[in-house]
Design a protein around this motif. Sequence first.
Motif, PDB file in Angstrom:
ATOM      1  N   LEU A   1      21.494  40.535  69.476  1.00 48.21           N
ATOM      2  CA  LEU A   1      21.589  39.155  68.993  1.00 48.21           C
ATOM      3  C   LEU A   1      22.361  39.040  67.684  1.00 48.21           C
ATOM      4  N   SER A   2      22.475  40.152  66.966  1.00 45.71           N
ATOM      5  CA  SER A   2      23.210  40.090  65.699  1.00 45.71           C
ATOM      6  C   SER A   2      24.722  40.051  65.913  1.00 45.71           C
ATOM      7  N   ASP A   3      25.172  40.349  67.144  1.00 45.71           N
ATOM      8  CA  ASP A   3      26.594  40.274  67.459  1.00 45.71           C
ATOM      9  C   ASP A   3      26.944  38.921  68.069  1.00 45.71           C
ATOM     10  N   VAL A   4      28.177  38.511  67.876  1.00 47.60           N
ATOM     11  CA  VAL A   4      28.672  37.280  68.496  1.00 47.60           C
ATOM     12  C   VAL A   4      29.851  37.654  69.390  1.00 47.60           C
ATOM     13  N   PRO A   5      29.601  37.871  70.687  1.00 53.57           N
ATOM     14  CA  PRO A   5      30.711  38.226  71.580  1.00 53.57           C
ATOM     15  C   PRO A   5      31.713  37.086  71.688  1.00 53.57           C
ATOM     16  N   GLU A   6      32.952  37.452  71.886  1.00 47.61           N
ATOM     17  CA  GLU A   6      34.021  36.456  71.892  1.00 47.61           C
ATOM     18  C   GLU A   6      33.855  35.417  72.992  1.00 47.61           C
ATOM     19  N   TYR A   7      33.288  35.826  74.120  1.00 45.41           N
ATOM     20  CA  TYR A   7      33.248  34.903  75.264  1.00 45.41           C
ATOM     21  C   TYR A   7      32.300  33.728  75.056  1.00 45.41           C
TER      22      TYR A   7
ATOM     23  N   ALA B   1      24.672  28.547  64.771  1.00 41.57           N
ATOM     24  CA  ALA B   1      26.122  28.581  64.990  1.00 41.57           C
ATOM     25  C   ALA B   1      26.888  28.493  63.672  1.00 41.57           C
ATOM     26  N   LEU B   2      26.466  27.609  62.795  1.00 45.91           N
ATOM     27  CA  LEU B   2      27.170  27.425  61.527  1.00 45.91           C
ATOM     28  C   LEU B   2      27.124  28.683  60.669  1.00 45.91           C
ATOM     29  N   LEU B   3      25.937  29.287  60.594  1.00 48.99           N
ATOM     30  CA  LEU B   3      25.780  30.460  59.737  1.00 48.99           C
ATOM     31  C   LEU B   3      26.391  31.709  60.360  1.00 48.99           C
TER      32      LEU B   3
ATOM     33  N   PHE C   1      18.963  37.112  64.358  1.00 50.04           N
ATOM     34  CA  PHE C   1      20.424  37.120  64.511  1.00 50.04           C
ATOM     35  C   PHE C   1      21.101  37.942  63.410  1.00 50.04           C
ATOM     36  N   GLY C   2      20.309  38.695  62.666  1.00 45.38           N
ATOM     37  CA  GLY C   2      20.883  39.527  61.612  1.00 45.38           C
ATOM     38  C   GLY C   2      21.352  38.737  60.413  1.00 45.38           C
ATOM     39  N   ILE C   3      20.760  37.573  60.175  1.00 47.01           N
ATOM     40  CA  ILE C   3      21.126  36.739  59.023  1.00 47.01           C
ATOM     41  C   ILE C   3      20.055  36.929  57.948  1.00 47.01           C
ATOM     42  N   PRO C   4      20.345  37.664  56.878  1.00 48.36           N
ATOM     43  CA  PRO C   4      19.331  37.924  55.847  1.00 48.36           C
ATOM     44  C   PRO C   4      19.038  36.684  55.011  1.00 48.36           C
TER      45      PRO C   4
ATOM     46  N   LYS D   1      23.102  28.004  72.456  1.00 53.09           N
ATOM     47  CA  LYS D   1      21.836  27.298  72.630  1.00 53.09           C
ATOM     48  C   LYS D   1      20.835  28.148  73.406  1.00 53.09           C
ATOM     49  N   TYR D   2      21.308  28.886  74.419  1.00 49.63           N
ATOM     50  CA  TYR D   2      20.401  29.739  75.182  1.00 49.63           C
ATOM     51  C   TYR D   2      19.782  30.803  74.274  1.00 49.63           C
ATOM     52  N   ARG D   3      20.607  31.411  73.459  1.00 53.73           N
ATOM     53  CA  ARG D   3      20.102  32.429  72.527  1.00 53.73           C
ATOM     54  C   ARG D   3      19.136  31.804  71.522  1.00 53.73           C
TER      55      ARG D   3
END
Length: 575
Positions: free
Chosen positions: A513-519, A273-275, A304-307, A451-453
Motif C-alpha cells: 500500500l505504500s507504493d503507488v503503481p502507475e496504472y 490521493a493528495l498526500l 500508506f507509508g505516510i508518517p 478509492k478501493y484502497r
Amino acid sequence: MGITRKQVSTCTCKQDIKGITTKMAEETEEKPKNFHEMELDDRILKAVAKLGWQVPTLIQERAIPLLLEGKDVLVRARTGSGKTAAFSIPVIQKILNFKETAKHQEIKALVLAPTKELCHQICSVIKDLTIKCSREVRCVDIAPQVDLSVQKPLLVEKPDIVIGTPSRTLQHLKANNLKLKKSLELLVIDEADLVFSFGYEEEVKEIMLFLPKIYQAILASATLSEDVKSLKSLVLHNPVILKLEEPDLAPASQLTHYHLYAEEMDKATILYALLKLHLIRGKTIVFVNTVDKCYKIKLYLEQFGIPTCVLNSELPATIRCHSVNQFNQGIYDIIVASDEKALEKPGNESVASDGKKSKRRKDKESGVSRGIDFQFVANVINFDFPLDVQSYIHRAGRTARGNNQGSVLSFVSIKEKDLLDSVEKRLQQGQEDVSVFKSYQFKLDEVDAFKYRAKDAWRAVTRIAVREARLKEIKLEIFNSQKLKSYFEDNPNDLQVLRHDKALHTVKIQQHLSDVPEYIVPPSLKSLAGIAKRGKRKREHYRPSDSSTAKYQLKKSNPLLSMEFDGFDKKKKKK
C-alpha cells in the motif's frame, strides 16, 4: 503583513474600546523605527539579529517603546503578528536595567498563559532573546504538571522571569514556593481572551491577592471580547490600548481558502490521493474535531507509508510539546491535531464521535488551534469542518504567518454546509459580492483505484485499533518516564512484565500500500505528478520528477494552487 501604519489606533482607558477612532495622523508620517533605534541593550540586539529579525513588526514597533516607558498596555493583534516578542523584549530590557542597581536576586516578572504549550513557547522565545545575557536573565517555566516539590528548588533560586498557567502559578503561591508581594515589577497575561474561557477567572482573582499593589501590567490578546474587558479592569491601571485595525485572517493575496464538498469516505480518499501523490507541498496540519478521529487518521495514513504525528488534549504536556518541536524541526511534515474544545459541554464532559459522553481525561490546560507557534505551515486541511467561526479563524491562523504564504482546504459534508456559510459570511466583512472560498475542483471518479484502497484501509481502523493505539502510546510514555526510571532500575521484573504484555492489535501494515503503481494514477494526473513517461521502469515508491518540481516552483507562492488539476479539462479541450 497587509497592514498599513495608518491602521493602528491608540487610546487611554477612559475611552470605550468600541469607540476607538484615533488615527494618529501625526505619527503616520514618521519613519518606522528599527530595533537599534529603541534604546535596547546590545545583548538583546545581538540576539534579535541571530534570530534573523530584520525589522520589528507593526505591533512590536508600537508596543515596545510604550512598555519601556513603564505604561500599562493592552495589545490586540491577530495571531502571528509578533505579540510574544512585543512584550518579551521590553521585559528583558527592564530586568537588565533593574540588575544595574539591584543588591539581591529577585523575581521581577510573572507571565501567565492559558495553555502549557504556550507557556513552553514563550519560555523558548525568551531564552532565544536572552542567549547573550543568559547569566543575567533567567527564566523558568512552571507549567509542566510535575510534583510541586520538583519545581520548588527552581523557584528558591528566584529566577528573574516565571512563566506558568494561572492554576499552576496559584498552587505555588499557596504553597509559599513563589513569593511576589515585595519583588514583582511586571505582570504579563498572554492570550488574555482565552484566560476566562479556559475557566481561570477565579484563579486570576486569587493570584491578584498575592501581588503588590503597584506593578506594570501587559495584556496581549487576539480579540477584544467581554472577557478581555473584565480582565482589563481587574489587572490594568490607566492603560494604553494598542489595536491593530486588521481582518481576522491574512489577506487574500497571502492566504487562500478552498472548500470541497465530500462525505467522510470521500474525504479519506481525497486526503490519501493528495498526500501520496505529493500534490500538497510543504508542512501540513490536518484538523479533526475529536481525539478518536485524530488517531483514526494517523493509523489510516500509516497504512500508506505516510508518517504523521498526533496532537490532542489527552496527551501529556511534555509529549505535546515534543510533537510540536518535531513538526517544527521537519521530522514530520504532517501533524494530525484534534481541536475538540468546541465540543466541550458544561461540567467538563466532552462528546465523542458517536455522540456519547466521553469519560477520558482531557488536559484543561491544552491548546491546539490557539497559541502554538507551528512554524512555516504551508497548508491547513480541515478534515472535519470546525463547529464555529472562531475555531475556523484560529485554525486558519496556523498558516500564512508573518509574510509567508498559506492555504486552507476544508472538506465539507452536507451537514456542515451551514457552518461553511456562516464562516464565509463572517470573513466577507460587508463585501457580499466577493467569495472568500474558492471551489476546489476534484473529480472523484478519476481516482476510483485510490478509492478501493482507501476503503479497505479506512475500515481496517476500527474502534479497537484506535483504543490499542492509545494504549501503546501510554506504554511508551511509561517507558520514557523519568519519574519511573529509578523504580524500574530497582524492580526490573515489573519492566519486563510491561514489555512482554500481550501484543497490541494495531492495524496490520501491508507493504504494497505504500507504493503507488502507475496504472492506478489517472492520465490527467500523470503529467502533473511527473510520471507520464516512466515506461516499463520497475515500480517504486513514487517521488516527483525534477520536471514536476520545476513546474511547482512557478506556483510556490500558493502551496495549494497545485491542487487545481488543469489536466481534468484537457480531454474536453481536445474534443
